[in-house]
Write a protein that holds these residues in place. Structure first.
Motif, short mmCIF file in Angstrom:
data_model
loop_
_atom_site.label_atom_id
_atom_site.label_comp_id
_atom_site.label_asym_id
_atom_site.label_seq_id
_atom_site.Cartn_x
_atom_site.Cartn_y
_atom_site.Cartn_z
N ASP A 14 38.37 55.21 32.27
CA ASP A 14 39.49 55.89 32.57
C ASP A 14 39.82 55.31 33.93
O ASP A 14 38.93 55.31 34.91
CB ASP A 14 39.34 57.18 32.72
CG ASP A 14 40.52 58.19 32.91
OD1 ASP A 14 41.04 58.00 34.21
OD2 ASP A 14 40.94 58.85 32.13
N THR A 15 40.96 54.89 34.45
CA THR A 15 41.28 54.06 35.80
C THR A 15 41.23 55.20 36.93
O THR A 15 41.41 54.72 38.02
CB THR A 15 42.49 53.30 35.59
OG1 THR A 15 43.44 54.08 35.01
CG2 THR A 15 42.21 52.11 34.80
N ASN A 16 41.37 56.39 36.65
CA ASN A 16 41.47 57.48 37.66
C ASN A 16 39.96 58.04 37.83
O ASN A 16 39.91 59.02 38.69
CB ASN A 16 42.40 58.69 37.40
CG ASN A 16 43.76 57.87 37.28
OD1 ASN A 16 44.10 57.08 37.94
ND2 ASN A 16 44.87 58.77 36.74
N GLY A 17 38.91 57.57 37.13
CA GLY A 17 37.76 58.22 37.19
C GLY A 17 36.92 57.18 37.97
O GLY A 17 37.25 56.44 39.00
N VAL A 18 35.44 57.39 37.83
CA VAL A 18 34.30 56.64 38.56
C VAL A 18 34.16 55.31 37.90
O VAL A 18 33.15 54.71 38.50
CB VAL A 18 33.36 57.52 38.77
CG1 VAL A 18 33.61 58.54 39.63
CG2 VAL A 18 32.56 57.80 37.39
N GLY A 19 34.81 54.78 36.90
CA GLY A 19 34.35 53.66 36.18
C GLY A 19 34.14 52.53 36.98
O GLY A 19 33.37 51.90 36.94
N TYR A 20 35.26 52.18 37.73
CA TYR A 20 35.16 51.00 38.69
C TYR A 20 34.17 50.95 39.64
O TYR A 20 33.47 49.96 40.31
CB TYR A 20 36.43 50.57 39.08
CG TYR A 20 37.38 49.76 38.33
CD1 TYR A 20 37.14 48.38 38.12
CD2 TYR A 20 38.67 50.18 37.59
CE1 TYR A 20 37.60 47.73 37.21
CE2 TYR A 20 39.46 49.52 36.87
CZ TYR A 20 39.15 48.26 36.77
OH TYR A 20 39.49 47.38 35.74
N GLU A 21 33.93 52.45 40.22
CA GLU A 21 33.06 52.62 41.27
C GLU A 21 31.49 52.21 40.85
O GLU A 21 30.66 51.44 41.50
CB GLU A 21 32.85 53.81 41.63
CG GLU A 21 31.98 54.26 42.93
CD GLU A 21 32.03 55.58 43.11
OE1 GLU A 21 31.01 56.10 44.01
OE2 GLU A 21 32.94 56.27 43.11
#
Length: 357
Positions: A14-21
């Protein structure tokens, strides 16, 4: 594509969550690139937005196809060309769709043989193949479920002897093939608590669970129980076993998350594709604040790599098996050692909870 390292596909979640972090934090250590070749299925624009917001030193190489992925680089495969609005910490249809597109593209590329294992960043809506089994795990505890997406009032009807057997078979095979445990021991939980001399508080143990355990024993699977959940988890008896098969979500996952405080992951097994993921969710409440721990994502990557190697080592000798030259004598000592007393006997003698070596 260079093939001298295990190719790890990673979906953006989900691009609004912590995925990329957690993805960026997982690859902050350059040594990670010595272990694998990562291919992130996502959006360079969204990744850049997260990187700038979090102020994380992270570099990635943009590629158009998985064939272009190179070793010693964090490869960012563009699966979304258009602008994606980022509302950090908010579930939106756009962020859910971005997660879906990333996952579907990864599945397509796996069919083409373009990567070896898949690690998924957290998404708000995640589906599991009904033929698969999800194992929640860390170094000391592995938990699988007979039922998952079932309301509590429907659990009893959903639990059948056949379903217990099917899930236990998958669990047993995963413990042997994915984790290389030669003769795994599985603790099977009861559905109901014991009720003194009358046995269990329901009929499921006598009519469904105990016959399933007996059938598994006939197949050579070391399944024991049924045990009350408080006995297994409350006294650390789970350490005596290689895995715990719970009847429903809260029975297995509530104690698991209480015992395992960090670095826990889930493995989806029973499929040709190896899939792992951090156990933590999208964590909208802390998205964009830079406080999510990346250790679970690293453990998910490590586990995917280990399972890939374990399966290769397990399957290799089975391609050309040697003929059996002798018959092994059955040893029932394990069955006696972990025999589960009848419920009425539990109240006559307290169970021995001393851990055996």
């Amino acid at each position: 594509m260079e093939n001298n390292k295990i190719r790890v596909a990673i979906t953006q979640g989900d691009t609004n969550g912590v995925g990329y972090e957690v993805i960026m934090k997982a690859f902050e250590d350059p040594a990670m690139l010595d272990l694998c070749t990562p291919i992130i299925y996502g959006s360079p624009k969204v990744a850049t937005y997260h990187r700038n917001t979090l102020q994380i030193e992270s570099n990635f190489s943009i590629i158009k196809t998985a064939e272009e992925a190179k070793d010693m680089r964090v490869n960012m495969l563009t699966v979304i060309e258009d602008e994606v609005k980022v509302d950090m910490g908010q579930p939106t249809p756009e962020s859910a769709e971005a997660a879906r597109i990333s996952y579907e593209k990864a599945k397509e590329d796996y069919q083409k043989g373009l990567f070896d294992v898949l690690v998924t960043a957290p998404a708000n809506q995640e589906s599991t193949d009904p033929k698969a089994l999800v194992v929640y795990m860390n170094d000391n505890l592995r938990v699988a479920l007979v039922t998952k997406d079932v309301a509590i009032k429907e659990v009893s009807e959903a639990i059948t002897q056949q379903k217990i057997i099917e899930k236990a078979r998958l669990f047993h095979q995963s413990l042997r093939r994915d984790m290389r445990i030669a003769n795994p021991r599985i603790a099977v939980l009861s559905l109901n608590p014991p009720s003194g001399n009358d046995g269990w508080q329901g009929e499921e143990e006598e009519e469904v669970i105990i016959p399933a355990i007996a059938a598994l024993e006939q197949e050579g699977i070391q399944a024991f129980g049924p045990y009350a959940a408080d006995r297994i988890f409350g006294t650390s008896d789970y350490l005596r076993f290689d895995g715990v098969l719970a009847m429903y979500y809260d029975q297995g996952l509530a104690p698991f998350k209480s015992i395992v405080t960090e670095g826990s992951i889930r493995l989806t097994t029973g499929l040709p594709l190896i899939i792992t993921a951090p156990c933590h969710g999208v964590d909208y409440a802390i998205a964009g604040q830079g406080i999510e721990d990346g250790s679970a994502m690293r453990h998910a990557i490590f586990t995917a790599i280990d399972v890939f190697r374990n399966r290769s080592n397990y399957d290799e000798p089975l391609q050309n098996p040697l003929p059996k030259l002798y018959h092994e004598k059955r040893d029932d000592s394990e069955k006696v050692r972990f025999a589960q007393p009848r419920a009425k006997d539990l109240f006559k003698k307290a169970p021995n909870t001393e851990k055996t070596e």
